[in-house]
Scaffold this active site. Structure first.
Site, PDB file in Angstrom:
ATOM      1  N   HIS A 199       0.846  -1.185   0.000  1.00 31.96           N
ATOM      2  CA  HIS A 199       0.000   0.000   0.000  1.00 31.96           C
ATOM      3  C   HIS A 199       0.884   1.238   0.000  1.00 31.96           C
ATOM      4  O   HIS A 199       1.616   1.471   0.960  1.00 31.96           O
ATOM      5  CB  HIS A 199      -0.896  -0.004   1.240  1.00 31.96           C
ATOM      6  CG  HIS A 199      -2.017   0.981   1.174  1.00 31.96           C
ATOM      7  ND1 HIS A 199      -1.815   2.332   1.244  1.00 31.96           N
ATOM      8  CD2 HIS A 199      -3.348   0.814   1.036  1.00 31.96           C
ATOM      9  CE1 HIS A 199      -2.988   2.954   1.175  1.00 31.96           C
ATOM     10  NE2 HIS A 199      -3.918   2.057   1.043  1.00 31.96           N
ATOM     11  N   LYS A 203     -13.448   4.746  -9.535  1.00 32.57           N
ATOM     12  CA  LYS A 203     -12.838   5.910 -10.188  1.00 32.57           C
ATOM     13  C   LYS A 203     -13.420   6.127 -11.576  1.00 32.57           C
ATOM     14  O   LYS A 203     -13.462   7.241 -12.081  1.00 32.57           O
ATOM     15  CB  LYS A 203     -11.316   5.719 -10.257  1.00 32.57           C
ATOM     16  CG  LYS A 203     -10.554   6.927 -10.772  1.00 32.57           C
ATOM     17  CD  LYS A 203      -9.085   6.809 -10.478  1.00 32.57           C
ATOM     18  CE  LYS A 203      -8.452   5.748 -11.336  1.00 32.57           C
ATOM     19  NZ  LYS A 203      -8.316   6.153 -12.741  1.00 32.57           N
TER      20      LYS A 203
END
Length: 911
Positions: free
Chosen positions: A149, A572
């Site tokens: 991450h 998105k």
């Protein structure tokens, strides 16, 4: 929003006491380490922020005056002070959850929600028999997948300090602790907090893949390794308590296994390849073998039974003789007084085999099953010879770990972008126009190449082609050396057609992975990410299943298929409502396709930490999934702050896995028409309403993000995306492919940037428009009824309501100082949609305020806001000055990095 007085319930008073104590320690530490000036500045800005939130006389300009135009060094210290406060508060909240669980187990007559005890009680009450449970358990498979991450990369040394603070907080609620011991604990806490202050939280150099790997292994080896046996023991205990004598011999199989992408995720990361694959599995193997060795050594000291006093299984004596021939030096070195201790002698020789395994020498264990067989021999001997309370418990705990972690700790998945495969295939087939061919034509050519007797070869393939082929060769080697379970599916990002799956099989064959029978020992998992790709996914899989070559491949893979669905890029691409609805429809259609084909489907959920990327309450999402989408299997990514939140503390890790297994069991039984609840009726008109919401919200979202001229410039000015792109906290770039548009920006920095300035449009924008159109077309009664009675919709509303509550346009307005006048109108557009969304959500929920039914979350947001506000104002000031320097002032950039991390700590949300 006006900040009213926050009340703590009686059960939460210990949390208030912990927070107060920790805040006092942080304050004293700031005085000591930074002087009165730093302490006074932090206190003044904190009090000013509270006054602003309470609507008192001091205005926002006064708060800004307190901290603007500070030197970079002073701003850095103020931000770190607030960030450190949030670190310890987050730990206090986690420990409070452990405290509440213990109190509940001690004092409540009813089982805790989501517990094994509640699950078994409900099933027994619904006439589910023990035999039914025993048949079901081997079918259940829970696989958390740890991923790297780029916004969560705290040093291991800080993580260890966090754990020591957590253990001290746990010790504080020991009722038998003498008063002077409380002061000792306080001193230990002061010591750890001061050490954190004096430690740079994030490295100056960009993290490597090895750094990310060690970050995940910290949780796997320090927490998860320890809690796996207690997890299963809790389930066994609940079964025996509920079903009585019939369950005395209950056999609970291994149902939880861990996986990782770190070292295998090549998608957009040039730093991942054959070397990182080998390094990851080599490192994992070394760590787990060392853990087993140390535990076996400890067991050899515990199991001191003498053959003169108790009996033992004679097969152990036979095994001692056999291993004594393997390792004569070890056999002869055993002290004479231990010669009548068969368990100790045997385990000393098992240690010798483990050492040989570690060093890859003769007589090594071929795989974990051989080690399990030796441990099982000891367990059986103890069980039959009065050893139930003389070491059997410890042996069984080690067996649980070996069953779970094997010789690899976590299965390593491999991932690459479909475009890379297409480019390499085109090169190796000498087809310059490969990318422009119709998909059907590519599929035909790929099938022909798969059936060719000789693999494709080129005299001088490009470096990209060589690297990709080397990856497949490495995968084949790792499967042979580390074991079949050490390497997971090969995941194809941005999959769009059957040719993308066939491309992977062809590359694997060309790399020499196929055996003599032609089998390619590799599970290939297409990943459908955008809204359009999710819609097409079921048809793509149906096309694949119609191909004889692919059905033959699946037959050799035990008729199993993994299909991954992406929450991040679909969000998105079209906003949260279109993403969630597209995912729901895709899962339902995929389940139907594979049920008809009689193929075992595992839907792999590519969730992120934030709600925008599929985060939220996993148990509600599982129970709200369409029929057939679960069927005993739950595979989902875990990343960022979610890994720490779920697996940072042992008690919380056990609780999360218990709840996940309980939910998986319920959902599976419900799909099959058994269990304690029936599958809910999903009305047809609800699908129509959701289609309306999805279409309208996606149109609204794309009109702003992708179609409005200048919105990209607004995004880059109003968020700290330029800082995030430069942060040295991830091993891969912020963009998947070259190009500056939103299409190529990764979902994680996209969400992270909007979270920083509190606009958070990725988690709600367009939803209000979708609801309004649905109400206009179908009526508010129908929309309200659907939101109440369809768990899928109710869960989505819960998540969106949480994001709306965290959104703070008053804070966001400060960031307009960074935006050119020509782009500021976008803030008004966002504000109008926000107010519309809030109004309609409250109307549907029949609530007066957001999070009316989640007092804990509402309280947490209110308590945290005044401590985040000063960091936000400082971030705006620092961004303005840093951008004025054309990004050349490194001291300002260092302070900006601290502000990004501090706001993340405060909001408990990154990407």
């Amino acid at each position: 929003m006006k900040r009213t007085e926050v009340e703590f319930t009686r059960k939460d008073q210990p949390l208030r006491e912990d927070v107060s104590m920790l805040g006092s320690i942080v304050g004293d530490m700031l005085r000591e380490q930074g002087g009165e000036e730093l302490f006074a500045r932090v206190e003044a800005s904190r009090k000013a922020a509270i006054l602003v939130r309470n609507g008192k006389a001091m205005g926002e300009d006064d708060l800004a005056w307190q901290i603007r135009n500070l030197s970079a060094a002073k701003a850095f210290d103020v931000i770190r002070a607030f960030s450190l406060y949030f670190q310890v508060v987050n730990l206090a909240e986690q420990i409070h959850r452990v405290r509440r669980r213990i109190d509940y187990m001690r004092n409540s007559d009813s089982p805790q929600r989501g517990s094994f005890k509640e699950l078994l009680s409900d099933l027994h009450g619904a006439n589910v028999r023990f035999a039914d449970v025993q048949r079901l358990l081997p079918e259940l498979k829970l696989e958390p997948v740890f991923t790297a991450h780029p916004t969560e990369a705290v040093r291991q040394t800080i993580l260890r300090k966090h754990q020591r603070i957590a253990y001290d907080l746990v010790e504080r609620f020991n009722p038998s602790l003498p008063p002077d011991e409380h002061e000792v604990i306080r001193e230990r806490l002061r010591n750890e907090i001061t050490l954190i202050w004096q430690t740079l939280e994030h490295p100056n150099e960009r993290m490597t893949v090895a750094d990310e790997r060690e970050h995940a292994l910290f949780y796997l080896t320090n927490v998860i390794y320890r809690i796996i046996p207690p997890l299963y023991e809790g389930l066994e205990r609940a079964i025996r308590e509920e079903f009585g004598a019939a369950a005395d011999d209950a056999q609970v199989p291994a149902m939880v296994r861990f996986c990782t992408w770190i070292g295998g995720d090549m998608d957009g990361n040039p730093n991942v390849g054959p070397e990182t694959l080998r390094d990851a599995l080599t490192r994992q193997r070394a760590l787990i073998l060392d853990a087993y060795f140390r535990e076996i050594k400890a067991l050899s000291r515990v199991l001191s039974q003498s053959s003169r006093l108790v009996n033992f299984d004679r097969r152990i004596e036979d095994r001692i003789k056999e291993y004594g021939r393997f390792f004569p030096g070890v056999r002869s070195s055993i002290h004479p007084r231990h010669k009548d201790m068969p368990y100790r002698m045997f385990l000393r020789l098992v240690m010798a085999r483990m050492r040989a395994t570690f060093e890859d020498r003769k007589h090594a264990y071929i795989g974990p099953q051989e080690l399990l067989a030796d441990l099982a021999l000891v367990a059986e001997s103890l069980a039959k010879n009065k050893g139930q309370n003389a070491g059997l418990f410890k042996v069984r705990r080690l067996m649980r770990r070996v069953q779970t972690f094997g010789f690899h700790i976590a299965t390593l998945d491999v991932r690459q972008d479909a475009l890379i495969h297409r480019q390499v295939i085109g090169e190796l087939l000498n087809e310059p126009g490969w990318l422009s061919l119709e998909r059907g034509e590519r599929t035909k050519k790929l099938l022909a190449a798969l059936q060719a007797e000789h693999p494709q070869t080129l005299d001088s393939p490009s470096p990209e082609a060589e690297k990709l082929l080397d990856v497949f060769q490495t995968v084949g080697h790792c499967k042979k050396f580390f074991g079949e379970e050490a390497v997971g599916p090969y995941i194809i990002s941005m999959s769009q057609g059957a040719d993308d799956v066939l491309s992977v099989l062809l590359l694997a064959r060309w790399a020499g992975m196929a055996g003599e029978d032609g089998e390619v020992p590799l599970d290939v998992a297409p990943l459908f990410e955008t809204v359009a790709d999710l819609e097409a996914g079921p048809d793509v899989m149906q096309e694949l299943l119609a191909l004889d070559a692919y059905r033959e491949h699946l037959a050799k893979r035990d008729h199993r298929q993994v299909v991954m669905v992406g929450y991040s890029d679909s969000n998105k691409d079209g906003g949260i409502a279109a993403s969630r609805w597209g995912l729901y429809k895709a899962q339902a259609a995929l389940a139907a396709v594979f049920e008809d084909a009689d193929i075992e489907l595992t839907i792999f959920h590519g969730r992120g930490g934030s709600i925008s990327r599929g985060g939220g309450r996993t148990h509600r999402a599982v129970m709200g999934a369409p029929r057939g989408a679960v069927n005993g299997r739950l595979r989902t990514t875990e990343q960022g702050e979610i890994i720490d939140a779920k697996y940072g503390i042992r008690g919380i890790a056990v609780r999360n896995l218990e709840r996940a297994l309980s939910t998986l069991t319920r959902a599976t039984l419900r799909e099959r028409g058994t269990g304690s609840e029936a599958y809910p009726e999903i009305r047809h008109n609800w699908h129509v309403i959701m289609e309306t919401i999805s279409d309208a919200s996606r149109s609204e979202f794309r009109e702003l993000v992708y179609e409005a001229p200048g919105f990209l410039e607004y995004f880059r000015q109003v968020t700290p995306i330029d800082v995030i792109e430069r942060m040295q906290i991830g091993s891969r770039p912020a963009s998947r492919r070259s190009g500056k548009g939103f299409e190529n920006l990764r979902a994680i920095p996209w969400v992270f940037a909007w979270t920083q300035n509190r606009q958070m449009i990725s988690g709600w924008y367009g939803f209000g428009k979708g609801l309004q159109v649905a109400i206009d077309e179908h009526g508010i009664e129908a929309v309200t009824e659907m939101s109440r009675n369809w768990l899928y919709v109710a869960s989505m509303l819960d998540d969106i309501e949480t994001v709306l509550a965290k959104t703070d346009l008053a804070t966001s307005s400060h960031y307009l100082e960074l935006v050119d006048e020509e782009y500021r109108h976008f803030f008004k557009t966002i504000g109008n949609e926000y107010r519309r969304t809030v109004d309609i959500v409250l109307k549907i929920r029949e609530s007066d305020r957001l999070l009316e039914h989640d007092k804990t979350m509402r309280r947490a947001i209110r308590l945290r806001n005044p401590y985040v506000d000063p960091m936000s104002i400082l971030q705006v000031d620092l961004l303005k000055r840093w951008r004025a320097s054309d990004g050349e002032d490194d001291e300002l950039l260092r302070a900006l990095y601290a502000s990004v991390n501090g706001i993340s700590q405060g909001l408990q949300n990154t990407g």
